[in-house]
Design a protein around this motif. Structure first.
Motif, PDB file in Angstrom:
ATOM      1  N   ALA A   1      83.946   9.552  49.839  1.00 27.15           N
ATOM      2  CA  ALA A   1      84.866  10.516  49.227  1.00 27.15           C
ATOM      3  C   ALA A   1      86.285  10.303  49.729  1.00 27.15           C
ATOM      4  O   ALA A   1      87.250  10.376  48.955  1.00 27.15           O
ATOM      5  CB  ALA A   1      84.405  11.944  49.529  1.00 27.15           C
ATOM      6  N   VAL A   2      86.425  10.033  51.028  1.00 29.13           N
ATOM      7  CA  VAL A   2      87.752   9.764  51.581  1.00 29.13           C
ATOM      8  C   VAL A   2      88.336   8.502  50.954  1.00 29.13           C
ATOM      9  O   VAL A   2      89.491   8.484  50.507  1.00 29.13           O
ATOM     10  CB  VAL A   2      87.682   9.617  53.117  1.00 29.13           C
ATOM     11  CG1 VAL A   2      89.025   9.150  53.667  1.00 29.13           C
ATOM     12  CG2 VAL A   2      87.298  10.941  53.761  1.00 29.13           C
ATOM     13  N   ARG A   3      87.542   7.448  50.914  1.00 26.51           N
ATOM     14  CA  ARG A   3      88.008   6.184  50.319  1.00 26.51           C
ATOM     15  C   ARG A   3      88.456   6.387  48.871  1.00 26.51           C
ATOM     16  O   ARG A   3      89.516   5.897  48.457  1.00 26.51           O
ATOM     17  CB  ARG A   3      86.884   5.156  50.377  1.00 26.51           C
ATOM     18  CG  ARG A   3      87.217   3.799  49.757  1.00 26.51           C
ATOM     19  CD  ARG A   3      85.951   3.040  49.412  1.00 26.51           C
ATOM     20  NE  ARG A   3      85.104   3.798  48.476  1.00 26.51           N
ATOM     21  CZ  ARG A   3      83.851   3.460  48.182  1.00 26.51           C
ATOM     22  NH1 ARG A   3      83.289   2.418  48.734  1.00 26.51           N
ATOM     23  NH2 ARG A   3      83.159   4.196  47.323  1.00 26.51           N
ATOM     24  N   ASP A   4      87.671   7.128  48.109  1.00 25.87           N
ATOM     25  CA  ASP A   4      87.984   7.323  46.698  1.00 25.87           C
ATOM     26  C   ASP A   4      89.185   8.245  46.489  1.00 25.87           C
ATOM     27  O   ASP A   4      89.751   8.291  45.388  1.00 25.87           O
ATOM     28  CB  ASP A   4      86.763   7.897  45.967  1.00 25.87           C
ATOM     29  CG  ASP A   4      85.593   6.920  45.952  1.00 25.87           C
ATOM     30  OD1 ASP A   4      85.820   5.715  46.195  1.00 25.87           O
ATOM     31  OD2 ASP A   4      84.453   7.363  45.726  1.00 25.87           O
ATOM     32  N   GLY A   5      89.587   8.959  47.540  1.00 23.97           N
ATOM     33  CA  GLY A   5      90.718   9.872  47.417  1.00 23.97           C
ATOM     34  C   GLY A   5      92.059   9.244  47.731  1.00 23.97           C
ATOM     35  O   GLY A   5      93.104   9.868  47.515  1.00 23.97           O
ATOM     36  N   PHE A   6      92.071   8.000  48.212  1.00 27.53           N
ATOM     37  CA  PHE A   6      93.346   7.375  48.579  1.00 27.53           C
ATOM     38  C   PHE A   6      94.258   7.161  47.375  1.00 27.53           C
ATOM     39  O   PHE A   6      95.478   7.230  47.498  1.00 27.53           O
ATOM     40  CB  PHE A   6      93.108   6.033  49.280  1.00 27.53           C
ATOM     41  CG  PHE A   6      92.601   6.153  50.686  1.00 27.53           C
ATOM     42  CD1 PHE A   6      93.174   7.030  51.582  1.00 27.53           C
ATOM     43  CD2 PHE A   6      91.536   5.382  51.117  1.00 27.53           C
ATOM     44  CE1 PHE A   6      92.709   7.148  52.871  1.00 27.53           C
ATOM     45  CE2 PHE A   6      91.053   5.481  52.414  1.00 27.53           C
ATOM     46  CZ  PHE A   6      91.637   6.369  53.296  1.00 27.53           C
ATOM     47  N   ALA A   7      93.684   6.886  46.228  1.00 27.40           N
ATOM     48  CA  ALA A   7      94.506   6.573  45.053  1.00 27.40           C
ATOM     49  C   ALA A   7      95.472   7.702  44.708  1.00 27.40           C
ATOM     50  O   ALA A   7      96.612   7.457  44.308  1.00 27.40           O
ATOM     51  CB  ALA A   7      93.611   6.260  43.855  1.00 27.40           C
TER      52      ALA A   7
ATOM     53  N   SER B   1      92.847  19.087  50.394  1.00 26.54           N
ATOM     54  CA  SER B   1      92.249  18.486  49.201  1.00 26.54           C
ATOM     55  C   SER B   1      91.021  17.666  49.554  1.00 26.54           C
ATOM     56  O   SER B   1      90.007  17.704  48.845  1.00 26.54           O
ATOM     57  CB  SER B   1      93.274  17.612  48.466  1.00 26.54           C
ATOM     58  OG  SER B   1      93.634  16.482  49.235  1.00 26.54           O
ATOM     59  N   ILE B   2      91.079  16.927  50.661  1.00 24.31           N
ATOM     60  CA  ILE B   2      89.923  16.122  51.033  1.00 24.31           C
ATOM     61  C   ILE B   2      88.805  17.014  51.544  1.00 24.31           C
ATOM     62  O   ILE B   2      87.620  16.679  51.435  1.00 24.31           O
ATOM     63  CB  ILE B   2      90.306  15.050  52.084  1.00 24.31           C
ATOM     64  CG1 ILE B   2      89.325  13.863  52.019  1.00 24.31           C
ATOM     65  CG2 ILE B   2      90.320  15.616  53.487  1.00 24.31           C
ATOM     66  CD1 ILE B   2      89.335  13.109  50.737  1.00 24.31           C
TER      67      ILE B   2
ATOM     68  N   LEU C   1      87.139  19.007  59.922  1.00 23.60           N
ATOM     69  CA  LEU C   1      86.954  18.605  58.527  1.00 23.60           C
ATOM     70  C   LEU C   1      85.636  17.870  58.322  1.00 23.60           C
ATOM     71  O   LEU C   1      84.865  18.182  57.406  1.00 23.60           O
ATOM     72  CB  LEU C   1      88.123  17.708  58.123  1.00 23.60           C
ATOM     73  CG  LEU C   1      88.319  17.398  56.647  1.00 23.60           C
ATOM     74  CD1 LEU C   1      88.627  18.658  55.864  1.00 23.60           C
ATOM     75  CD2 LEU C   1      89.466  16.392  56.490  1.00 23.60           C
ATOM     76  N   PHE C   2      85.360  16.902  59.186  1.00 29.80           N
ATOM     77  CA  PHE C   2      84.166  16.091  59.001  1.00 29.80           C
ATOM     78  C   PHE C   2      82.886  16.792  59.460  1.00 29.80           C
ATOM     79  O   PHE C   2      81.785  16.297  59.214  1.00 29.80           O
ATOM     80  CB  PHE C   2      84.324  14.748  59.700  1.00 29.80           C
ATOM     81  CG  PHE C   2      85.161  13.777  58.926  1.00 29.80           C
ATOM     82  CD1 PHE C   2      84.611  13.011  57.915  1.00 29.80           C
ATOM     83  CD2 PHE C   2      86.517  13.653  59.180  1.00 29.80           C
ATOM     84  CE1 PHE C   2      85.380  12.133  57.182  1.00 29.80           C
ATOM     85  CE2 PHE C   2      87.300  12.767  58.457  1.00 29.80           C
ATOM     86  CZ  PHE C   2      86.735  12.012  57.458  1.00 29.80           C
ATOM     87  N   GLN C   3      83.045  17.932  60.123  1.00 32.80           N
ATOM     88  CA  GLN C   3      81.875  18.731  60.474  1.00 32.80           C
ATOM     89  C   GLN C   3      81.679  19.903  59.524  1.00 32.80           C
ATOM     90  O   GLN C   3      80.772  20.711  59.697  1.00 32.80           O
ATOM     91  CB  GLN C   3      81.998  19.249  61.908  1.00 32.80           C
ATOM     92  CG  GLN C   3      81.965  18.168  62.974  1.00 32.80           C
ATOM     93  CD  GLN C   3      82.119  18.737  64.364  1.00 32.80           C
ATOM     94  OE1 GLN C   3      81.175  19.261  64.948  1.00 32.80           O
ATOM     95  NE2 GLN C   3      83.325  18.654  64.908  1.00 32.80           N
ATOM     96  N   GLY C   4      82.552  20.002  58.526  1.00 31.02           N
ATOM     97  CA  GLY C   4      82.434  21.075  57.561  1.00 31.02           C
ATOM     98  C   GLY C   4      82.814  22.427  58.107  1.00 31.02           C
ATOM     99  O   GLY C   4      82.321  23.454  57.645  1.00 31.02           O
TER     100      GLY C   4
END
Length: 203
Positions: A96-102, A72-73, A142-145
């Protein structure tokens, strides 16, 4: 595959799904074997038959939940990082990661709960450690796409770096969402530390 085998596989999957729900709703310590079995619509004995123990099942459910979180992330990161500038990609990715914690609060709460109780859960640290390397390589990709990266010291180092930032961001978000570092803060910190460590010697 006969009907009995299909039923057994269904029970195994139902137990895993029920364990995942229990982790999200009740956490690790408050989830009982009966909670899981009832949620799956199977007998208590089915847990031992398919997974050996409640703890083994819950850890399996946690590992699978983390994999789903990664998927999902990954979608969120693809949308957030569709820019050419690497600094802007870095900032957008961490926001985006921060906003996905909820949407995954229960998942992160459970992870910190487990870290605090590893000494009282025999075999759990070994199971989590076994998933550590795979998780680090997954984060590097993930962080390198990318869909995956090679198992090299360089990629593992990237994964360790991302994992450390991720756990720090998650922990601070759980204390208070407003405390979670933003992508901008991470970028500034990274720049300052890189200058301190790798920059030209100062007189």
């Amino acid at each position: 595959m006969d009907g009995a085998s299909i039923g057994a596989m269904g029970n195994r999957e139902d137990l895993l799904a029920s364990a995942a729900r229990c982790l999200q709703e009740k956490g690790y310590g408050r989830t009982t074997a009966r909670d899981i079995a009832t949620g799956a619509g199977v007998s208590l004995a089915a847990i031992g038959y398919h997974y050996g123990s409640k703890d083994a099942l819950l850890v399996e459910a946690l590992v699978e939940a983390m994999a789903k979180w990664g998927e999902s992330i990954g979608v969120a990161l693809s949308a957030a990082t569709a820019v050419d500038d690497p600094k802007e990609r870095f900032v957008r990715a961490w926001n985006a990661v921060r906003d996905g914690f909820a949407a995954h609060r229960g998942l992160w709460t459970v992870q910190f709960e487990l870290l605090a109780g590893l000494d009282h859960l025999p075999g759990l640290s070994e199971r989590l450690a076994a998933a550590q390397k795979e998780g680090r390589l997954g984060l590097a990709a993930l962080f390198q796409g990318r869909t995956e990266v090679a198992d090299t010291p360089e990629e593992l180092a990237r994964g360790v770096f991302y994992q450390s930032l991720l756990l720090g961001q998650a922990g601070q978000w759980l204390i208070g969402p407003e405390l979670a570092p933003s992508g901008e803060q991470y970028l500034l910190g990274l720049s300052l530390v890189a200058d301190d460590v790798l920059g030209a010697p100062k007189d």
